[in-house]
Write a protein that holds these residues in place. Structure first.
Motif, short mmCIF file in Angstrom:
data_model
loop_
_atom_site.label_atom_id
_atom_site.label_comp_id
_atom_site.label_asym_id
_atom_site.label_seq_id
_atom_site.Cartn_x
_atom_site.Cartn_y
_atom_site.Cartn_z
N SER A 196 -23.29 22.54 59.03
CA SER A 196 -22.79 22.77 57.24
C SER A 196 -24.62 22.68 56.58
N GLU A 197 -24.99 23.08 55.45
CA GLU A 197 -26.43 22.72 54.88
C GLU A 197 -25.74 21.25 54.82
N ARG A 198 -25.57 20.71 54.41
CA ARG A 198 -25.80 19.28 54.23
C ARG A 198 -26.49 18.77 55.78
N SER A 199 -26.10 19.08 56.81
CA SER A 199 -25.94 18.49 58.27
C SER A 199 -27.10 18.73 58.35
N CYS A 200 -27.45 20.10 57.84
CA CYS A 200 -28.95 21.04 58.62
C CYS A 200 -29.87 20.05 57.38
N PRO A 237 -31.73 25.21 55.07
CA PRO A 237 -30.86 26.89 55.46
C PRO A 237 -29.01 26.52 54.94
N ASP A 238 -28.45 27.50 55.00
CA ASP A 238 -27.36 27.37 54.53
C ASP A 238 -26.87 26.91 55.79
N ALA A 239 -26.90 27.34 56.56
CA ALA A 239 -26.01 26.65 58.18
C ALA A 239 -27.03 27.07 58.93
N TYR A 240 -26.22 26.65 60.41
CA TYR A 240 -26.58 26.48 61.54
C TYR A 240 -25.77 26.49 62.33
N ALA A 241 -25.50 27.59 63.90
CA ALA A 241 -24.63 27.91 64.16
C ALA A 241 -24.93 29.12 65.51
N GLY A 265 -19.52 29.24 44.35
CA GLY A 265 -19.32 30.58 45.04
C GLY A 265 -20.44 30.79 46.47
N HIS A 266 -21.73 30.41 45.57
CA HIS A 266 -21.89 30.51 47.60
C HIS A 266 -21.75 29.96 48.38
N ASP A 267 -20.74 28.69 48.26
CA ASP A 267 -20.99 28.01 49.42
C ASP A 267 -19.56 28.47 49.93
N LEU A 268 -18.70 29.14 48.66
CA LEU A 268 -17.78 29.70 49.64
C LEU A 268 -17.85 30.96 49.98
N GLY A 269 -18.55 31.97 49.91
CA GLY A 269 -19.31 32.67 50.45
C GLY A 269 -19.95 32.36 51.92
N THR A 270 -20.95 31.81 51.84
CA THR A 270 -21.20 30.91 53.31
C THR A 270 -19.55 30.35 54.16
N ASN A 271 -19.09 29.98 53.81
CA ASN A 271 -17.91 29.31 54.61
C ASN A 271 -16.92 30.40 55.22
N ASP A 272 -16.97 31.49 53.80
CA ASP A 272 -16.12 32.49 55.06
C ASP A 272 -16.23 33.48 55.81
N LEU A 273 -17.62 33.62 55.42
CA LEU A 273 -18.63 34.83 56.59
C LEU A 273 -18.55 33.44 57.66
#
Length: 330
Positions: free
Chosen positions: A168-172, A182-186, A140-148
């Motif tokens: 993505s979180e894995r790349s970060c 972080p959950d993402a960097y953009a 649910g967390h991953d889907l919410g992050t990706n949707d945003l």
């Protein structure tokens, strides 16, 4: 359309089941990878990379990023599924039905491994890959992050503004895991305005002290990397945002972090809009473009093309497919 909220860790709506094999059949025989070269478009190859990077994307998210019509997206995804490039499952819901959730399939893993001169196992892919994602407590967390972030990236298909970079979180973790995760960097770009940011997608599962402790890590990362990206904290509800702001605002000012918050109650349809409230004055909500203009000392993370790069697959995946970035809307 509002993003799907994270599901609870218990009860009927927390269960996730793989898509029935009887409804999504594979090709009767394995197609050699070399034969796929004449069947895959640049968008197909981008999509395989994108699903690998972000672990799971729904039909709706892929449609928004890469296709002009949902039916066209569904037809192409069905072909990629039958070729084994993508796998899929549908979460079990109490009411209605969920969209197809796509993950990396066996042929997709083999394709990426060939591209990186590696093996699927080295990439982290196993035959249980889809099941592990489908039943993951963080789905649910991953889907919410990706949707945003899909909403921010897809905005660029029809407007000048949008994401030009999305890690993505894995790349970060691969790049800065010893400092911050972080959950993402953009990068949000709108003309001359660029907002580099870390994203913390808060579902309310962590207590306030644990969230506050992350600010120390971000302050340390800013000092160590000599970069100054913003920190965007997105919460599930406005009440949670209010509670976190009461706890975090003083700490953010102490560390001189460029922190802004928003909640899903506001950002559902237009996450780039005037929903982001800085921890520092002015005490009014701003758009992402206005945040970039408001914080004059922003600077992006350095050496994104080199830090943490082991294979070509570790390079950033463009947020939009090649055909879209060159002007096509199909």
């Amino acid at each position: 359309m509002a993003p799907a909220l994270p599901r609870p860790g218990y009860g009927p709506s927390s269960r996730y089941v793989p898509r029935a094999a009887t409804t999504r059949t594979r090709a009767p025989a394995r197609i050699p990878l070399a034969a796929l070269a004449s069947r895959l478009t640049p968008r197909d190859q981008w999509l395989v990379h994108m699903v690998h990077e972000h672990r799971v994307l729904t039909t709706g998210q892929i449609h928004r990023l890469a296709f002009s019509a949902r039916r066209r997206a569904q037809r192409r995804l069905l072909i990629l599924h039958r070729l084994g490039l993508l796998d899929s499952f549908r979460p079990l819901t109490t009411y209605g039905s969920s969209p197809e959730h796509y993950t990396l399939g066996p042929a997709g893993a083999a394709l990426l491994a060939a591209y990186a001169d590696s093996t699927p196992k080295t990439l982290g892919w196993r035959p249980t890959h889809t099941a592990r994602i489908a039943f993951s407590p963080s789905l649910g967390h991953d889907l919410g992050t990706n949707d945003l972030l899909v909403g921010l990236a897809a905005h660029r298909r029809t407007h000048e503004a949008g994401l030009t970079l999305w890690l993505s979180e894995r790349s970060c973790t691969r790049r800065w895991g010893d400092l911050v995760r972080p959950d993402a960097y953009a990068h949000w770009s709108d003309g001359d305005q660029v907002l580099p940011f870390f994203l913390e997608y808060d579902t309310g599962s962590q207590n306030l002290a644990r969230v506050e402790a992350k600010l120390d890590a971000y302050a340390h990362a800013t000092t160590t990397t000599r970069a100054r990206p913003a920190l965007l904290l997105h919460t599930r509800t406005a009440a949670r945002e209010h509670t976190l702001r009461q706890r975090l605002t003083g700490t953010a000012r102490q560390y001189e972090l460029l922190l802004a918050t928003a909640s899903a109650d506001l950002t559902a349809d237009t996450p780039w809009g005037p929903w982001w409230l800085p921890a520092h004055p002015p005490a009014l909500r701003l758009t992402l473009t206005e945040l970039a203009a408001h914080w004059l000392d922003l600077s992006p993370a350095p050496d994104l093309e080199r830090i943490g790069i082991g294979t070509p697959l570790d390079l950033p995946v463009p947020p939009l497919p090649p055909a879209t970035t060159t002007g096509s809307r199909t």
